[in-house]
Design a protein around this motif. Structure first.
Motif, PDB file in Angstrom:
ATOM      1  N   MET A   1       0.850  -1.199   0.000  1.00  0.00           N
ATOM      2  CA  MET A   1       0.000   0.000   0.000  1.00  0.00           C
ATOM      3  C   MET A   1       0.883   1.246   0.000  1.00  0.00           C
ATOM      4  N   SER A   2       0.999   1.903  -1.091  1.00  0.00           N
ATOM      5  CA  SER A   2       1.914   3.045  -1.149  1.00  0.00           C
ATOM      6  C   SER A   2       1.287   4.255  -0.477  1.00  0.00           C
ATOM      7  N   VAL A   4      -0.143   7.448  -0.264  1.00  0.00           N
ATOM      8  CA  VAL A   4      -0.768   8.656  -0.783  1.00  0.00           C
ATOM      9  C   VAL A   4      -1.480   9.281   0.400  1.00  0.00           C
ATOM     10  N   THR A   5      -1.050  10.473   0.791  1.00  0.00           N
ATOM     11  CA  THR A   5      -1.641  11.060   1.985  1.00  0.00           C
ATOM     12  C   THR A   5      -2.878  11.872   1.630  1.00  0.00           C
ATOM     13  N   GLU A   6      -3.799  11.897   2.571  1.00  0.00           N
ATOM     14  CA  GLU A   6      -4.993  12.715   2.409  1.00  0.00           C
ATOM     15  C   GLU A   6      -4.610  14.188   2.524  1.00  0.00           C
TER      16      GLU A   6
END
Ligand SMILES: Nc1ncnc2c1ncn2[C@@H]1O[C@H](COP(=O)(O)OP(=O)(O)OP(=O)(O)O)[C@@H](O)[C@H]1O
Ligand SMILES: [Mg+2]
Lengths: 358, 241
Positions: A1-2, A4-6
């Motif tokens: 799971m790479s 990617v930030t919210e």
């Protein structure tokens, strides 16, 4: 799971702004823009309608050329600008329309107004027929095919001399001018100026219809479907958009105008022959104009037509070959340095709102 | 191995479907049944033919041989727009949005309702997945996660009865993952059927009712997760090379 930030909404907007990429923001007054354009259009039409009273014959012809290029570029944009299917077919449609119109008048089958309208419908019909096989071709193949078909149309018209008079061309009767009426009831003056500038007014009407159709397309879901085809045709189809039907409809709509414009042009110049109307430059002119102004927009081709025609008319008059070189160079420069055309430039400066409705 | 998960007739069946790319047999005589109202998973190592199978089932690619039947209709040779209009919606492994159109336009353009209804539905869907604040942003300017969500809700605009998702969880963070799962649960509650591929084994084992395992384009195993988990050939396909 790479990872990617919210992002928070504000952070995202900030990021988009900082990156300098286009941000599609609609100003509040955007919904009134349609009315603003209508007023501007009506104002321009009123001024252009009065223009032959103010200007000499040279300038009326120059204005007629601007209107011709508006009609060509705006209609080219309906298929090619919105959907990305670049067409070199406008020269072919222009040539065919010139001949359909000129021959109807020459053989006295109809008077000139029906001849112009029939010329438009004839080219639209041809587009319907050739659109089905050709619009399945991807990008460059479609462009090349339309270039070839335009050339084929020129050869057929040249060879079919029993009908078209072949290479010798078609002469049309000269418009008998009335002496200018500058006094008396306004309606008589108007009738007089309209009579003496029939082709100019026909071209004005055609350009206005092209703009209205372009606006209707550009602001409708049909226009969005064309943009979706441009952005990702495969995804558009997979999402249920009937891409074939939409492309063919746009093609037919788009080709009506060069056909009708060709017929008016034939009447304006009084003599047409295959080399002068089936000239690739008509396609290139439409393409260059749209690219310069901003393709895939409603205003772009109009802005481009005004700027390019006024700037280049002298070049065109001196040497059509030089003109071709000039346009070629211009396309390269615009694509390299202002990819969105003049319209995008104005939007980046904040002089025009960034909205789909133009 | 071929025990149906329900006794209901399948919504979609694939029979002996094959597709070759040059020297690669991407899909090799695949047959499968999709049970209504369930989640069917298709798993397999990289290059095993999952995406190609999806493309064949949705008309995006043409099969060399075999047949796809959806609700009794043979859709093998139909174009992808017709298949979508019969009720099969999909997403792509790499999101395929309309980049130079705004988020809301991406939704409105695929709707089959009138413009006003389409815009209302689109706005509601954007709010549903918390994308309301970027409705007028070009799709290409959205973050990766937002693009995935947008493709998800674009799918919902046409209200498909069968939904096919190609690696929806790839590159998605845990929060987004929950959102996607919640959305899928809501779809099931609404009576929809889901077909799904992904490399996230834990999730696939947890949410799928039925699994097909592909290797070199062939179905090498089929059954509920509990059975697949212990299948030797599956373990070998994944780890034994
Ligand atoms: N358009 C194409 N042209 C040529 N070969 C292709 C094409 N599409 C897929 N392939 C090949 O077909 C095989 C199956 O590819 P496919 O993308 O269906 O696998 P996948 O199971 O989806 O893989 P991944 O898990 O990496 O997404 C691969 O060997 C791939 O290289
Ligand atoms: Mg894949």
């Amino acid at each position: 799971m790479s990872g990617v930030t919210e992002e928070t909404p504000a952070a995202e907007l900030e990021r988009a702004r900082e990156s300098g990429r286009p941000v599609a923001r609609l100003p509040r007054w955007e919904r009134h823009l349609g009315w603003l354009y209508l007023v501007l259009l009506l104002g321009a039409v009123a001024w252009l309608a009065w223009f032959p009273r103010l200007a000499n014959a040279y300038n009326v012809t120059l204005a007629l050329t601007v209107l011709l290029v508006i009609a060509l570029a705006t209609s080219w944009n309906i298929l090619s600008g919105f959907s990305g299917y670049t067409s070199f077919g406008h020269a072919g449609f222009f040539g065919i329309g010139s001949y359909v119109g000129a021959l109807l008048i020459f053989y006295e089958r109809t008077s000139w107004i029906p001849a112009v309208i029939l010329a438009g419908f004839a080219t639209a019909l041809i587009a319907l027929v050739i659109g089905y096989p050709t619009l399945r071709l991807r990008g460059p193949y479609f462009a090349i095919t339309m270039l070839g078909l335009s050339e084929l149309a020129r050869i057929v018209v040249t060879a079919w001399d029993s009908l078209t008079l072949g290479g010798q061309g078609v002469y049309l009767p000269i418009l008998r001018l009335e002496p200018p009426v500058t006094s008396g009831p306004l309606i008589d003056q108007l009738r007089n100026v309209v009579h003496n500038n029939q082709n100019y007014y026909a071209m004005l009407l055609l350009a206005v219809v092209a703009i209205v159709v372009s606006y209707a397309v550009g602001t409708s879901r049909f226009g969005l479907e064309l943009l979706a085809i441009r952005d990702d045709e495969l995804a558009a189809r997979a999402m249920g958009i009937r891409t074939t039907r939409i492309k063919i409809t746009a093609f037919a709509l788009s080709s009506f105008f060069p056909g009708a414009a060709g017929a008016i042009y034939a009447r304006h110049v009084g003599l047409i022959d295959p080399p002068s109307v089936f000239l690739v430059i008509w396609s290139i002119r439409a393409i260059a104009t749209s690219i310069l102004g901003g393709q895939g927009t409603i205003l772009g081709p109009i802005i481009g037509a005004i700027v390019l025609t006024l700037v280049t008319e002298k070049v065109w008059e001196t040497d059509p070959n030089l003109y071709q070189v000039f346009l070629g160079g211009l396309i390269v420069l615009v694509v390299l340095f202002i990819p969105g055309g003049i319209l995008a430039l104005l939007q980046d400066r904040g002089w025009l709102p960034r909205t789909r409705r133009i | 191995m071929d025990q149906p998960v329900t006794n209901e007739a399948p919504v979609l069946s694939v029979d002996d479907l094959s597709k070759r790319f040059g020297g690669v047999q991407a899909v090799d005589k695949v047959s499968l049944d999709i049970a209504p109202g369930r989640i069917t998973g298709v798993i397999g190592p990289n290059g095993s033919g999952k995406s190609t199978l999806f493309n064949l089932m949705t008309g995006v690619a043409r099969a060399d041989s075999g047949a796809v039947t959806f609700q009794g209709t043979d859709i093998t040779r139909l174009s992808s727009d017709r298949i979508n209009r019969l009720g099969i919606g999909r997403t792509f492994q790499l999101t395929r949005l309309f980049g130079k159109m705004s988020a809301i336009e991406n939704l409105v353009v695929v709707s089959r309702h009138d413009r006003a209804t389409a815009e209302r539905n689109a706005a509601e869907l954007l709010d549903l997945v918390s994308l309301g604040h970027v409705r007028d942003e070009y799709a290409e300017n959205l973050s990766y996660g937002q693009q995935k969500l947008l493709e998800f809700v674009r799918l919902m605009m046409t209200d498909p009865s069968l939904i096919m998702l190609d690696e929806p969880f790839a590159g998605v963070n845990p929060i987004m993952e929950r959102r996607l799962l919640d959305t899928m649960r809501a779809w099931l509650d609404a009576g929809k059927t889901i077909v799904l591929t992904d490399h996230e084994m834990a999730i696939m084992m947890e949410i799928c009712d039925d699994l097909y395992v592909l290797d070199y384009g062939e179905v090498i195993a089929h059954g509920p997760p509990a059975v697949i988990r212990d299948d030797e050939r599956v373990m070998e396909a994944y780890f034994g090379r």
